[in-house]
Design a protein around this motif. Structure first.
Motif, mmCIF file in Angstrom:
data_model
loop_
_atom_site.group_PDB
_atom_site.id
_atom_site.type_symbol
_atom_site.label_atom_id
_atom_site.label_comp_id
_atom_site.label_asym_id
_atom_site.label_seq_id
_atom_site.Cartn_x
_atom_site.Cartn_y
_atom_site.Cartn_z
ATOM 1 N N ARG A 130 2.695 19.927 -8.066
ATOM 2 C CA ARG A 130 2.786 21.297 -7.237
ATOM 3 C C ARG A 130 3.940 21.831 -7.576
ATOM 4 N NH1 ARG A 130 0.863 18.688 -1.386
ATOM 5 N NH2 ARG A 130 -1.297 18.034 -2.079
ATOM 6 N N GLU A 131 5.039 21.222 -7.899
ATOM 7 C CA GLU A 131 6.310 21.927 -8.206
ATOM 8 C C GLU A 131 6.225 22.860 -9.493
ATOM 9 O OE1 GLU A 131 11.069 21.438 -8.795
ATOM 10 O OE2 GLU A 131 9.868 19.607 -8.559
ATOM 11 N N ALA A 132 5.352 22.410 -10.084
ATOM 12 C CA ALA A 132 4.974 23.324 -11.459
ATOM 13 C C ALA A 132 4.323 24.696 -11.013
ATOM 14 C CB ALA A 132 4.381 22.467 -12.582
ATOM 15 N N PHE A 133 3.148 23.996 -10.373
ATOM 16 C CA PHE A 133 2.257 25.285 -9.762
ATOM 17 C C PHE A 133 2.976 26.445 -9.026
ATOM 18 C CE2 PHE A 133 -0.352 26.908 -6.522
ATOM 19 C CZ PHE A 133 -1.447 27.493 -7.299
ATOM 20 N N PHE A 134 4.022 25.711 -8.074
ATOM 21 C CA PHE A 134 4.602 26.788 -7.231
ATOM 22 C C PHE A 134 5.552 27.680 -7.859
ATOM 23 C CE2 PHE A 134 8.736 27.453 -5.356
ATOM 24 C CZ PHE A 134 8.558 28.357 -4.294
ATOM 25 N N ARG A 135 6.405 27.092 -8.922
ATOM 26 C CA ARG A 135 7.057 27.904 -9.916
ATOM 27 C C ARG A 135 6.327 28.965 -10.465
ATOM 28 N NH1 ARG A 135 12.325 26.289 -10.650
ATOM 29 N NH2 ARG A 135 12.883 24.405 -9.690
ATOM 30 N N THR A 188 0.760 -1.083 0.005
ATOM 31 C CA THR A 188 0.064 -0.166 0.055
ATOM 32 C C THR A 188 0.808 1.195 0.077
ATOM 33 O OG1 THR A 188 -1.922 -1.163 1.149
ATOM 34 C CG2 THR A 188 -1.681 1.239 1.169
ATOM 35 N N VAL A 189 1.973 1.178 0.788
ATOM 36 C CA VAL A 189 2.886 2.366 0.944
ATOM 37 C C VAL A 189 3.337 2.733 -0.626
ATOM 38 C CG1 VAL A 189 4.826 3.282 1.994
ATOM 39 C CG2 VAL A 189 3.250 2.049 3.549
ATOM 40 N N MET A 190 3.961 1.600 -1.052
ATOM 41 C CA MET A 190 4.631 1.943 -2.531
ATOM 42 C C MET A 190 3.697 2.407 -3.414
ATOM 43 S SD MET A 190 7.741 1.019 -1.884
ATOM 44 C CE MET A 190 8.301 1.111 -3.695
ATOM 45 N N GLU A 191 2.299 2.007 -3.366
ATOM 46 C CA GLU A 191 1.511 2.637 -4.374
ATOM 47 C C GLU A 191 1.130 4.033 -4.093
ATOM 48 O OE1 GLU A 191 -2.052 0.279 -3.810
ATOM 49 O OE2 GLU A 191 -1.461 -1.728 -4.814
ATOM 50 N N THR A 229 13.244 31.637 6.445
ATOM 51 C CA THR A 229 13.648 30.307 5.728
ATOM 52 C C THR A 229 12.991 29.222 6.528
ATOM 53 O OG1 THR A 229 15.548 31.170 5.328
ATOM 54 C CG2 THR A 229 15.305 29.109 5.096
ATOM 55 N N ALA A 230 12.424 28.394 5.745
ATOM 56 C CA ALA A 230 11.687 27.014 6.391
ATOM 57 C C ALA A 230 12.067 25.969 5.442
ATOM 58 C CB ALA A 230 10.082 27.262 6.233
ATOM 59 N N VAL A 231 12.112 24.633 6.232
ATOM 60 C CA VAL A 231 12.548 23.485 5.539
ATOM 61 C C VAL A 231 11.466 22.811 4.755
ATOM 62 C CG1 VAL A 231 13.666 21.355 6.178
ATOM 63 C CG2 VAL A 231 14.354 23.094 7.589
ATOM 64 N N ILE A 232 11.939 22.403 3.604
ATOM 65 C CA ILE A 232 10.932 21.663 2.782
ATOM 66 C C ILE A 232 11.181 20.132 3.064
ATOM 67 C CG2 ILE A 232 9.999 21.008 0.214
ATOM 68 C CD1 ILE A 232 11.435 23.619 -0.644
ATOM 69 N N ASP A 233 10.139 19.373 3.892
ATOM 70 C CA ASP A 233 10.267 18.121 4.311
ATOM 71 C C ASP A 233 9.261 17.333 3.759
ATOM 72 O OD1 ASP A 233 12.388 18.123 6.093
ATOM 73 O OD2 ASP A 233 11.322 18.668 7.746
ATOM 74 N N THR A 234 9.600 15.852 3.582
ATOM 75 C CA THR A 234 8.807 15.011 3.189
ATOM 76 C C THR A 234 8.638 13.853 4.235
ATOM 77 O OG1 THR A 234 10.236 13.390 2.027
ATOM 78 C CG2 THR A 234 9.063 15.354 0.769
ATOM 79 N N GLU A 235 7.704 12.758 4.363
ATOM 80 C CA GLU A 235 7.886 12.035 5.546
ATOM 81 C C GLU A 235 9.293 11.105 5.233
ATOM 82 O OE1 GLU A 235 4.496 9.598 5.085
ATOM 83 O OE2 GLU A 235 3.134 10.902 5.528
ATOM 84 N N GLU A 236 10.031 11.171 3.915
ATOM 85 C CA GLU A 236 11.071 10.136 3.931
ATOM 86 C C GLU A 236 12.272 10.851 4.048
ATOM 87 O OE1 GLU A 236 10.707 8.458 -0.138
ATOM 88 O OE2 GLU A 236 8.835 7.401 0.457
ATOM 89 N N LYS A 237 12.513 12.208 3.748
ATOM 90 C CA LYS A 237 13.518 12.943 3.713
ATOM 91 C C LYS A 237 13.323 14.481 3.657
ATOM 92 C CE LYS A 237 14.626 12.631 -1.422
ATOM 93 N NZ LYS A 237 15.614 12.065 -2.342
ATOM 94 N N THR A 238 14.598 15.167 3.636
ATOM 95 C CA THR A 238 14.641 16.819 3.622
ATOM 96 C C THR A 238 15.024 16.962 2.203
ATOM 97 O OG1 THR A 238 15.028 16.935 6.045
ATOM 98 C CG2 THR A 238 15.608 18.905 4.371
ATOM 99 N N LEU A 239 13.949 18.040 1.643
ATOM 100 C CA LEU A 239 14.422 18.019 0.112
ATOM 101 C C LEU A 239 15.254 19.505 -0.223
ATOM 102 C CD1 LEU A 239 10.756 17.459 -1.421
ATOM 103 C CD2 LEU A 239 12.733 15.949 -1.194
ATOM 104 N N VAL A 286 1.954 10.064 -4.818
ATOM 105 C CA VAL A 286 2.571 11.346 -4.107
ATOM 106 C C VAL A 286 3.672 11.939 -4.915
ATOM 107 C CG1 VAL A 286 3.753 12.303 -2.377
ATOM 108 C CG2 VAL A 286 2.050 10.557 -1.752
ATOM 109 N N MET A 287 4.525 10.997 -5.615
ATOM 110 C CA MET A 287 5.605 11.624 -6.461
ATOM 111 C C MET A 287 5.104 12.315 -7.594
ATOM 112 S SD MET A 287 8.534 10.924 -4.971
ATOM 113 C CE MET A 287 9.604 11.516 -6.196
ATOM 114 N N ALA A 288 3.901 11.737 -8.089
ATOM 115 C CA ALA A 288 3.468 12.431 -9.458
ATOM 116 C C ALA A 288 2.830 13.613 -8.804
ATOM 117 C CB ALA A 288 2.197 11.417 -10.087
ATOM 118 N N SER A 289 1.931 13.613 -7.657
ATOM 119 C CA SER A 289 1.354 15.008 -7.128
ATOM 120 C C SER A 289 2.419 15.935 -7.064
ATOM 121 C CB SER A 289 0.646 14.631 -5.988
ATOM 122 O OG SER A 289 0.162 15.597 -5.447
#
Length: 783
Positions: free
Chosen positions: A367-372, A352-355, A460-470, A360-363
């Motif tokens: 979002r990055e395109a929208f942010f820019r 389930t997590v892998m799915e 300045t704020a950190v950009i974090d995900t559940e897995e790592k800091t971006l 999330v990666m696609a989302s």
């Protein structure tokens, strides 16, 4: 060793087996400990009962045997009623023939009334020409004329320890003629030896000793006639008369149970001691058996558990290999869901997590395109960096602040754009914020392409995900012009603060909630709060009162302006100030409504007014009221007269012989006498009475609702007190007397002058009668 332990616990199978074994051991240990504690408690209770029973039996047996011997000896002595000459001649024959006494005593003796030995049995004990009149047993028996059991002593025959029982012998006229005595050896084969031979278990023993601390027979050492070893508080208490059972320690320092019983026939006690180690022996044997059984069970369960757990954990090992392949991309299909329910649940969760990760990666890409696209039109500078602080994106607003194009900023370190003098502090604070995952905020200078410096407000704020800091996202705002304006305002504020700071008046501004927005040093002194924090409320520190009421905060905050409000301010330090208060409202119709308090110290003016008021109504020398205040009090008393109350009385006091005091002793001595007289008058009258100095040596006293009888007594008391008042100077003693006129007040009196004239008439009459008198002037008959 540590490496071996880590290797062992790295395996879940080994952990499970270990935890199971530890659980079994802990459960058995708890059972053994609880069982041991309960068993020890039961065994200790039984041991207490057993040693108490043995002590009772031994004490009762000794009491019976000692009593029987004493009674037998007394009975035989009672039957020896004969003349003293017969007793002297037949002493040996009597002892040889008295078989009953021979069986109960180790030795028999006859003494005459003077303590001389007459006979002994067996003859080896014969005390030739010996006198025992100084022995305690002979002294007690001949003195009290009753049977007696002695303290232990060492006999003259072979130094044997023994006790002596004695009984008095009387002739036909009941005259004391001698003593019959029987001795019991403490080391002989008799009842004393029987007591010491009793055993409690294997190592318990019985001891008989006197309260004076002499061992009669010791069941453990076999000693007698030695001092008791005070091994514990229990032994000390036994010597003091204690009876009972308690835990103690024996001579070897072991825990033991000791039972003590006191003998009724003699001042002895019996103690029974049983070591707890022996009493608890059954519990120890049971515990040893439990341990052996536990070891056997563990030797059987341990290999069986290892085998079972390894088979149960085999699917988990397979799952781990598939997850690793899936993470590396070798496996593209979901992992197998096999094994126990827990392992299957882990596999399902991973799939389930892998799915969800793929979704999330696609989302995130969207979002990055929208942010820019959004940040390009923002009015403030926005910069995105990677985890190393290298710029990946900068919007046009940031390009305009630093004067560098976005393409030239790519992959450059954001921190390099900070002015060198500000860089060190900014880097340390930035790293601390990122480490704690908090928002970094600071103001520092940025370098531009033209070489000018720009003040920037940076966040300045950190950009974090559940897995790592971006990376980080930084917002930059140019505040150069804002700081210039703030500097100008700060200069104006400092100038105003310096002016207000030197003012003696307290100046303070609050909002409509009472929170202090500004306070100069003088106002802080009035408040008793030199260090004010933020959001402090003015009315938490002070209370403002006047003669009529206590002012509420609402009356100041919501009321009108106030000028020259003469009130008293009480602060948090319990200090009070008389102040002249002015209250002004600023911008009352706006949301920035403020209230200004101007506080002036009015204490000096009020003290001066009080001083002038006091001096106008008081005599400066004596502190009493002066004639003006006295007349006002007399007027007030006349208006308050009531026919239902006791008469109010006026007393005038005129001093006799005061002039010689002034002339011979001087005015200072006269002033001293007047001061003492004034204090005497104030101490003598009631608090409700009025005392005044009307002239040089003339005093007046108003006694409201006093009654004439009480006033006459008081006047006589004052006359005697004045007569006894003396002052000394240069070895000479000076004094005065008083002529006192007393009269009652009446509602028919036309005014104070009429009453004063009547009282004055009394003082003249007192002087005419020889002075030092009290004269009462009655009211006119028509009143």
């Amino acid at each position: 060793m540590a490496k071996l332990i880590r290797w062992w616990f790295a395996s879940l199978v080994n952990r499970a087996v270990t935890f199971m074994v530890v659980g079994i051991v802990l459960a058995v240990l708890v059972v053994v400990l609880v069982g041991s504690a309960v068993s020890r408690s039961e065994l200790e209770a039984q041991a207490r009962q057993q040693v108490a029973t043995i002590a009772d039996l031994v004490a009762d047996d000794l009491d019976v045997k000692l009593g029987n011997r004493r009674d037998t000896l007394a009975h035989v002595a009672q039957n020896l009623t004969m003349d003293e000459e017969v007793l002297l001649s037949r002493a040996n024959v009597f002892l040889r023939r008295n078989v009953a006494l021979q069986h109960q005593f180790d030795g028999l003796f006859l003494f005459d009334a003077a303590g001389n030995a007459l006979a002994a049995f067996p003859e080896k004990y014969h005390l030739v020409d010996q006198n025992v009149s100084d022995k305690p047993y002979f002294i007690n028996t001949s003195g009290q004329l009753t049977p007696f059991i002695s303290e232990p002593y060492v006999t003259d025959y072979q130094d044997n320890p023994a006790i002596m029982m004695t009984a008095p012998i009387f002739d036909h006229r009941q005259r004391f003629i001698g003593v019959l005595a029987g001795s019991v050896r403490l080391e002989g084969k008799n009842f004393m030896k029987e007591s010491s031979g009793i055993r409690v278990g294997k190592s318990g023993y019985v001891t008989v000793a006197t309260r004076n601390g002499v061992v009669l027979t010791h069941g453990r050492t076999g000693e007698s006639m030695v001092q008791v070893r005070v091994e514990s508080e229990a032994v000390k208490d036994a010597m003091a008369g204690f009876e009972g059972t308690r835990r103690t320690r024996n001579a070897a320092g072991e825990d033991a149970i000791m039972a003590v019983r006191q003998l009724s026939q003699v001042p002895w006690y019996v103690s029974t001691v049983w070591p707890l180690k022996e009493a608890y022996a059954p519990v120890q044997r049971l515990t040893d058996s439990f341990v052996l059984v536990l070891l056997g069970v563990l030797l059987f369960i341990l290999p069986l558990a290892m085998l079972v757990f390894r088979r149960l954990m085999a699917p988990l090992k397979l799952l781990g290999a598939q997850i690793s392949d899936r993470h590396l991309g070798i496996r593209t299909v979901p992992v197998d869901e096999v094994g126990g329910s827990e392992i299957r649940q882990v596999a399902q969760t991973f799939n389930t997590v892998m799915e969800e990760r793929d979704e999330v990666m696609a989302s995130l890409a969207e979002r990055e395109a929208f942010f820019r696209s959004l940040t390009r039109s923002a009015p403030i500078g926005i910069v995105q960096t990677d985890v190393l602080g290298r710029i990946e994106f900068a919007n046009p607003a940031f390009e305009q602040i630093v004067g560098v194009a976005s393409k030239d900023l790519q992959q450059s370190l954001l921190i390099e754009g900070v002015y060198e003098e500000d860089r060190a502090g900014a880097v340390d604070a930035w790293r601390e914020a990122l480490r704690n995952h908090t928002v970094f905020r600071a103001r520092f200078r940025l370098k531009t392409i033209s070489g000018e410096l720009v003040w920037a407000d940076v966040m300045t704020a950190v950009i974090d995900t559940e897995e790592k800091t971006l990376g980080t996202i930084t917002v930059v705002r140019d505040i150069t012009h804002q700081l210039e304006i703030e500097g100008q305002l700060a200069e104006e504020q400092a100038r105003a603060d310096s002016i207000l700071g030197v003012l003696q008046e307290g100046v303070l501004m609050v909002d409509l909630a009472g929170e202090i927005r500004y306070a100069n040093n003088a106002s802080k002194d009035f408040m008793g709060a030199l260090d004010l924090g933020e959001h402090e409320n003015f009315f938490d520190y002070i209370t403002i009162v006047d003669e009529e009421k206590t002012w509420t905060p609402e009356e100041f905050l919501q009321g009108d302006d106030q000028e020259n409000l003469y009130v008293t301010l009480k602060n948090s330090q319990n200090l009070s100030y008389d102040i002249d208060l002015t209250v002004l409202h600023l911008r009352p119709d706006s949301d920035r409504h403020r209230v200004v308090f101007v506080i002036r110290d009015d204490s000096e003016r009020r003290r001066e007014e009080q001083k002038l008021s006091w001096e106008a109504t008081h005599d400066s020398l004596t502190g009493l009221l002066n004639r003006r205040a006295f007349s006002a009090s007399l007027n007030r008393c006349l208006t308050e007269l009531s026919p239902r109350s006791n008469d109010s009385v006026l007393m005038l006091i005129d001093l006799d012989y005061f002039k010689p005091v002034n002339d011979q002793g001087g005015h200072l001595l006269g002033d001293d006498l007047l001061t003492r007289l004034s204090k005497f008058l104030m101490d003598t009258v009631r608090q409700s009475d009025t005392v005044a100095r009307l002239g040089g040596d003339e005093f007046g006293v108003i006694l409201p609702a006093c009654g004439m009888a009480r006033a006459e007594v008081l006047a006589e008391q004052i006359r005697r007190g004045v007569e006894g008042l003396r002052v000394e100077q240069d070895g000479r003693t000076f004094g005065v007397t008083a002529s006192i006129g007393v009269t009652a007040m009446s509602s028919y009196d036309s005014g104070p002058r009429e009453i004063l004239a009547r009282a004055d008439e009394g003082t003249y009459a007192a002087k005419a009668q020889g002075r030092n008198q009290v004269v009462v002037v009655p009211l006119p008959p028509e009143r």
